[in-house]
Structures are given as structure tokens and as C-alpha cells.
Design an enzyme around this catalytic site. Structure first.
Site, PDB file in Angstrom:
ATOM      1  N   GLU A  45       0.835  -1.199   0.000  1.00 50.10           N
ATOM      2  CA  GLU A  45       0.000   0.000   0.000  1.00 50.10           C
ATOM      3  C   GLU A  45       0.869   1.248   0.000  1.00 50.10           C
ATOM      4  OE1 GLU A  45      -2.428  -0.214   3.459  1.00 50.10           O
ATOM      5  OE2 GLU A  45      -3.917  -1.501   2.522  1.00 50.10           O
ATOM      6  N   HIS A  78       4.483  -0.222  14.659  1.00 50.16           N
ATOM      7  CA  HIS A  78       3.149  -0.493  14.120  1.00 50.16           C
ATOM      8  C   HIS A  78       2.220  -1.146  15.141  1.00 50.16           C
ATOM      9  CE1 HIS A  78       4.672   0.679  10.205  1.00 50.16           C
ATOM     10  NE2 HIS A  78       5.609  -0.237  10.287  1.00 50.16           N
ATOM     11  N   ARG A 130     -13.293  -9.114  15.677  1.00 51.12           N
ATOM     12  CA  ARG A 130     -13.201  -9.518  17.086  1.00 51.12           C
ATOM     13  C   ARG A 130     -13.307  -8.288  17.964  1.00 51.12           C
ATOM     14  NH1 ARG A 130      -8.204  -7.441  18.041  1.00 51.12           N
ATOM     15  NH2 ARG A 130      -6.649  -7.613  16.400  1.00 51.12           N
TER      16      ARG A 130
END
Length: 695
Positions: free
Chosen positions: A200, A235, A292
Site C-alpha cells: 500500500e 506499528h 473480534r
């Protein structure tokens, strides 16, 4: 509602689910590995079943063993928590086949969102904004490299089946792409069993904003507003808050509608999070959907007043959503900090060991602590090193965020942890960082604020040294009293430790090791400098770092002390522990932690086994060798990568500490190594060789 549920997880999230289940009258079953036999979630459950050895793949990731535990205990449903099997479609199918309710979305929805590349395609058809990138099936390195060139650097390589920051690499130059790709694929295969990646465009100064969504089996779907998770390291999220600072009602509505559209596109049921990358101008792009409950769900609970685990249980039991969209509203501001066993000054390297002392802030309406451990528990290398989540909330209006920040600073200062290294001091600096305090947020905040967040190691302040000295002297007095009481003559002056002398003032020196420095604290007993000593129990003239002060002290409770230094009164904590033969004193003062070591010059060999020998590179924790990078026998510069160690599902690069030469590696790729194992035979270069290598 269910009568009994099994929680297919461990640690903090298992304890969190149990809290709501207990409130609703639902019995709980814990599962545990051999390493977790005495874990807190096992102690809190109504029943517990051992499901295998310590490695997660042989226990918490073994669906068959978990379903066997369901059958043995008669549980009606399985709550997967987060991580492990929570986003495993095959496990959701297996639950259904066994006649057990999976407290989560349908397997089809998990599959649709489980692959980042497939999810991007699906979101494109649902008109959800997408980041420019490549999400195809062709995974040949040459094609991926070409796609990165087409997209334009910087690009982000991401594991298609990834999450939690694992299997992700930022690439800023074409020359670095193939090496980063190989590393990313190795980590992805180790963590998720798949090397598939997507690429990306990396957005400069992006914000990470996610929307909490909830859907039921009756066709209802709502969002519970946004969370800002921009503050990250490697991250992985460090701080989360809700609502997102600077979010306009129009942008909130647009992102909420996009998130609901994403959930409806896959027939979603239960709790889920749609994550977006947002530009500073307010534009946003779909990043992924986590099928979740999220680690950071408490901040949403705090601003909405809702219990999301209760919502999960009710939806899984077939009930409709408790509220409609128009009935949901935001009140106040909440911030969450993740308390980790890690050393921020060493690249956030995880820390393992026993929690010799663990004191959390007091919980109340404004402060919440979600934890999976207690004092005495072990932080092992087998699982995530998170100790707890600290969540604060304030219900003010315009200044709610500032008030919540003040509460967070106070609550962080109240933590006392000994036995392992934590990130608490780092978090204290982070919430005080000007960029965060002013809500100037993006995912690069930590890196851009390095000077503020990672200051040069400072010596312990004089106050901390004096507090440590007073705690030592008080401990000696208390020990003397106890021995006197146990003796045949408790009133004998020979039992006292008050420094009494007949004609001369009594004095001595305490020595503390602060890092690599030895610091002396001169002690003169009694408050009367001109007298012969012994004039005042609990008072001493202390000289340290060129200054002298009259000091008094008394123990308040446990490890807390009230210490008077001249005309100032301090309240501090001193935790005394013995590790590897070293007498350590951890001083908690004014929101900072100062580790000291009591130095005894009478010992010929220092406690702790320090070695001044150069050229020894050891494993910082147990792990597996995944790559040997440096050539043997060739001159290397300082900082040259030597090998890669995989530990706690992350890759850690071991680099050359100085210019020198690798004479040989002690382990091969694939070998498991213990904490402290010598990895490399490394010869440090002479000054002339080092200069030549740098040239």
C-alpha cells in the site's frame, strides 16, 4: 443467556470476559497451558482445563484441545477474546459443527475480512474508500517490486493475514524493497502461517482511526463512534483514546456510515472494528476490519457507558442489540495506555521475569485497570508481554481531554512494578509530550518526538538517593528491634542500631550503584551535629553529591515511606529485591523510577556477575535464530546487522556493538537459544582497524 461459557484465551482479556460473565451470572471455564497453570485467569474461573504445553501452537492455538475442553465441561459457547483463534474461520466452523456457539462473527465474515487483499476488493464494491495499493495473488518478488515502483515510495508491505503490527515493513527506497519483503514474509509465515503480502501507499502523517461496529442476527447494525489509535511503536498501538481529537460531526458520521456499510457487506454479526487511515485534511481510507473485540475496547465503553462484552454475549445468545444508533451518545473523554514488560530504551525489547512487586493505581469512576497478572506471577517469553491496560476517563465537556490527560499522568505515577522492566516511565513521558498533549497526532509521533521521549540516561537525583538511604536505615532499625524482641534481653543497648557512641559521633557510608557509577551517602547518626551522636532515633545527617541534609523518615505501609529532607517532606516507595545475588532498591519518586543497587565493598566479587570482557554478544531473551546476516572473517562497522532472533513473534536484529570481525556463529538458523546465550564469537577491532573500517 448462556449458563456456562469457555474462554479460549488467557491473560487480561480472559479476566476481562470473566468479570462481565460473573456479573451476568454466567459460569466460566478457563483453558490454560502448562506455563499458565497458576495464572490469574485460571484462579478467577469457575473451572479450568489444561490444554497442553507452553507453546501456543500446542495449546491456545490447538482447536481440537479447546473443543475437547468444551465437551468435558459442558460449556454452551466459546469466547475467543482477541489474538489466538479469535479470527480463525476454521475454528468458528468447528464450533458450529460441535453444536457450540462461537461468540463472534460468522465464519464467512471472518474469511471475507481475514485476508487484507480480499477485504480491499470487497470494500471497493461496497463503495468504502480505499488506499492506493496492490492486493493481488501474484506474489513473485519481481512483480511485487514492480508494483511498489508503480505505487510510488514510500510503501508499506503488510502480511495479508496479519495484525498487531507483525509482518509489516515500511520501505522508503527501491534498493531496500527486496530485503524488506523477505523479512516481512518470514515474520508473516512465523506468526500467521502465510507469506502472502499486500503493498500500500504509505501516507505521510497518517492518523489511525477505527470505528467500533456491532451487528445482531436481526438485521440491526450500529457504530459506537471512533477511537484514535495513532500513537504506535513498531506499528503496534501504545495509547488509544476516544473520541478522536479534532473529529468533526460530519467526518464522524461519514466514517461511521462507511464502517456500517463494511459490516453489512459481509453479513457481520457481533463486535468488530473497521480501521481507517486518515489524512490530516479529514479524508480517510479503509485499512482493515478486525473481526473480534479489540484490546482498546475499554475507551469506547467509558465514553458510551456500555459493556461491549455483555453486548457480545447477548448477541451470541440470539438477542437484538441493546440500543439503536440514535440512542448512543458520547460523554467525556477516555484514554488507554498499555502497560508492557519491555525496555523502551532498548528498542522496546520485551522483558521477562517474576513480578516481585506489582501495585496498580486505585480504581474508581475515573480510573480503570484491566490486568491478567498479579504480584508473584511470571512474565514468560511464550506470550505477549502486556501486564495491564490503564484506562482513565473524565466527563468534562470542552476540557475533558485535558482533564483525562491529567488523570493519566497521576495514575501512571501510582504504578509500582519490580522484578521486570516496564514501559511506565516511557508512557509518563509520552502523555506529557507536547505533540500528544496538544493532540498533534499521527502514526509517526513517537519517532518525531524521540528527543523528548528517549532522553539520555540521567543519574538518579539526590532526593532518590537520600530516600534509598533512609529506607535502608529504617530497615536496619526494624530488623534490630525484631532481633531484640526475639532475644533473651530485648532492652539491651547492644541490640540497638541507633548509632550511639560514648564520646564521638557515629558515622558510616552507604554506597549505591547507579548504572555504572558508585554514589556514596555519608550517614551521621543523631540530629545534633555538635554532640556525641545518638540524640535522635530516626534522624540522620546525610551527605550526598556535595550537600548535607538533616533527614528523618518513617514507614507508612508496605514499601511506602514518608521522608523529611531538611524542611521538605517526600512520600516515596522503595521496593527491595534480590536478583542474581544483587541487592536492588527500586525507588519510585515523583512519577519516576530509579533502580539502584546496594553496593557492599567487602564483597570481592560484585553481585550480579558483571563482566567487562568485550566481544560477547548474548541473547536478550529466549528465541529462535532465523537468519545469519554477517560474513565470517570480514571487517564490520559498528551497527552492522549480525543475525536475527525471533522472540515473542517479533524479529530482533542483533548488531555489532563496535567495529570488529565475526569469527563464528555459535548457533545455526532454526536453533532455539536461551536467555543470555552467547550467540557470536566477535573480535573487537583495534583503533586503527576501526578507523579503516569507517573510512
Amino acid at each position: 443467556m448462556f449458563d456456562k461459557i469457555l474462554i479460549a484465551n488467557r491473560g487480561e482479556i480472559a479476566c476481562r470476559v470473566m468479570r462481565t460473565a460473573r456479573r451476568l451470572g454466567v459460569r466460566t471455564v478457563a483453558v490454560y497451558s502448562e506455563a499458565d497453570a497458576n495464572a490469574r485467569h485460571v484462579r478467577l474461573a469457575d473451572e479450568a482445563v489444561c490444554i497442553g504445553p507452553a507453546p501456543a501452537r500446542e495449546s491456545y492455538l490447538d482447536a481440537a484441545r479447546i473443543l475437547d475442553a468444551v465437551q468435558k465441561t459442558g460449556a454452551q459457547a466459546v469466547h475467543p477474546g482477541y489474538g489466538f483463534l479469535s479470527e480463525n474461520a476454521a475454528f468458528a466452523d468447528a464450533c458450529a459443527a460441535a453444536g457450540v456457539v462461537f461468540i463472534g462473527p460468522p465464519a464467512a465474515a471472518i474469511r471475507a475480512m481475514g485476508s487484507k487483499s480480499e477485504a480491499k476488493k470487497l470494500m471497493g464494491t461496497a463503495a468504502v474508500p480505499l488506499t492506493p495499493g496492490y492486493h493481488g495473488d501474484d506474489q513473485t518478488p519481481a512483480l511485487l517490486h514492480a508494483e511498489a515502483e508503480r505505487i510510488g515510495y514510500p510503501v508499506l508491505i503488510k502480511a495479508a493475514a496479519g495484525g498487531g503490527g507483525k509482518g509489516m515493513r515500511l520501505v522508503e527506497r527501491s534498493a531496500d524493497f527486496l530485503d524488506a519483503l523477505a523479512s516481512c514474509q518470514r515474520e508473516a509465515a512465523a506468526s500467521f502461517g502465510s507469506e502472502h503480502v499486500l503493498i500500500e501507499k504509505y501516507i505521510t502523517r497518517p492518523r489511525h482511526i477505527e470505528i467500533q461496529v456491532f451487528a445482531d442476527t436481526h438485521g440491526n447494525c450500529v457504530h459506537l463512534f471512533e477511537r484514535d489509535c495513532s500513537v504506535q511503536r513498531r506499528h503496534q498501538k501504545v495509547l488509544e483514546e476516544a473520541p478522536a481529537p479534532g473529529m468533526t460531526p460530519e467526518c464522524r458520521r461519514a466514517m461511521g456510515e462507511a464502517a456500517v456499510a463494511a459490516a453489512r457487506a459481509v453479513g457481520y454479526v457481533g463486535a468488530g472494528t473497521v480501521e481507517f487511515i486518515a489524512n490530516q485534511d479529514g479524508s480517510f481510507y479503509f485499512m482493515e476490519m478486525n473481526t473480534r473485540l479489540q484490546v482498546e475496547h475499554p475507551v469506547t465503553e467509558m465514553i458510551t457507558g456500555q459493556d461491549l462484552v455483555e453486548w457480545q454475549l447477548r448477541v451470541a445468545a440470539g438477542e437484538a442489540l441493546p440500543l439503536r444508533q440514535e440512542q448512543l451518545s458520547i460523554r467525556g473523554h477516555a484514554i488507554e495506555a498499555r502497560i508492557y514488560a519491555e525496555d523502551a530504551s532498548r528498542g522496546f525489547l520485551p522483558s521477562t521475569g517474576r513480578l516481585l512487586r506489582l501495585v496498580a493505581p486505585a480504581e474508581n469512576l475515573n480510573v480503570r485497570v484491566d490486568s491478567g497478572v498479579e504480584e508473584g506471577d511470571e512474565i514468560t517469553p511464550h506470550y505477549d508481554p502486556m501486564i495491564a491496560k490503564l484506562i482513565v476517563w473524565d466527563g468534562g465537556n470542552e476540557n475533558a481531554r485535558d482533564a483525562a490527560l491529567a488523570r493519566m499522568r497521576r495514575a501512571l505515577a501510582d504504578w509500582r512494578v519490580a522484578g521486570i522492566t516496564t514501559n511506565i516511565d516511557f508512557l509518563s513521558r509520552l502523555v506529557a509530550c507536547p505533540a500528544f498533549a496538544q493532540a498533534d497526532l499521527d502514526t509517526g509521533l513517537i519517532e518525531k518526538s524521540r528527543v523528548f521521549l528517549f532522553p539520555e540516561a540521567a543519574p538518579a537525583p539526590r532526593d532518590a538517593l537520600l530516600v534509598a538511604a533512609v529506607s535502608e536505615l529504617l530497615a536496619e532499625e526494624e530488623s534490630a528491634r525484631q532481633k531484640a524482641q526475639a532475644s533473651g534481653d530485648p532492652w539491651s543497648p547492644w541490640q540497638a542500631r541507633d548509632g550511639w557512641r560514648l564520646n564521638l559521633a557515629s558515622s558510616r557510608t552507604l554506597i549505591f550503584r547507579d548504572g555504572e557509577q558508585l554514589v556514596e551517602v555519608s550517614v551521621r547518626y543523631g540530629s545534633n551535629e555538635g554532640g556525641s551522636g545518638g540524640g535522635g532515633a530516626g534522624s540522620w545527617q546525610l551527605a550526598c553529591l556535595g550537600e548535607s541534609s538533616l533527614a528523618r523518615g518513617r514507614r507508612l505501609e508496605d514499601d511506602r515511606f514518608a521522608v523529611e529532607i531538611d524542611d521538605r517532606r517526600l512520600v516515596a516507595s522503595v521496593v527491595s529485591v534480590t536478583e542474581k545475588g544483587a541487592a536492588r532498591r527500586i525507588v519510585f519518586l515523583n512519577g519516576s523510577t530509579w533502580p539502584l543497587e546496594r553496593h557492599d565493598p567487602l564483597h570481592l566479587v560484585e553481585a550480579g556477575g558483571r563482566s567487562g570482557a568485550g566481544g560477547r554478544l548474548t541473547a536478550p531473551m529466549p528465541g529462535k535464530i532465523v537468519a545469519l546476516l554477517a560474513p565470517v572473517g570480514q571487517p564490520l562497522e559498528r551497527g552492522t546487522p549480525l543475525l536475527i532472533l525471533e522472540a515473542m513473534k517479533m524479529e530482533h536484529t542483533i548488531t555489532a556493538p563496535q567495529a570488529g570481525t565475526v569469527n563464528g556463529f555459535r548457533y545455526a538458523v532454526g536453533d532455539q537459544v536461551a536467555d543470555g546465550a552467547e550467540l557470536v564469537d566477535f573480535a573487537i577491532a583495534s583503533a586503527a582497524q576501526a578507523n579503516a573500517a569507517e573510512r
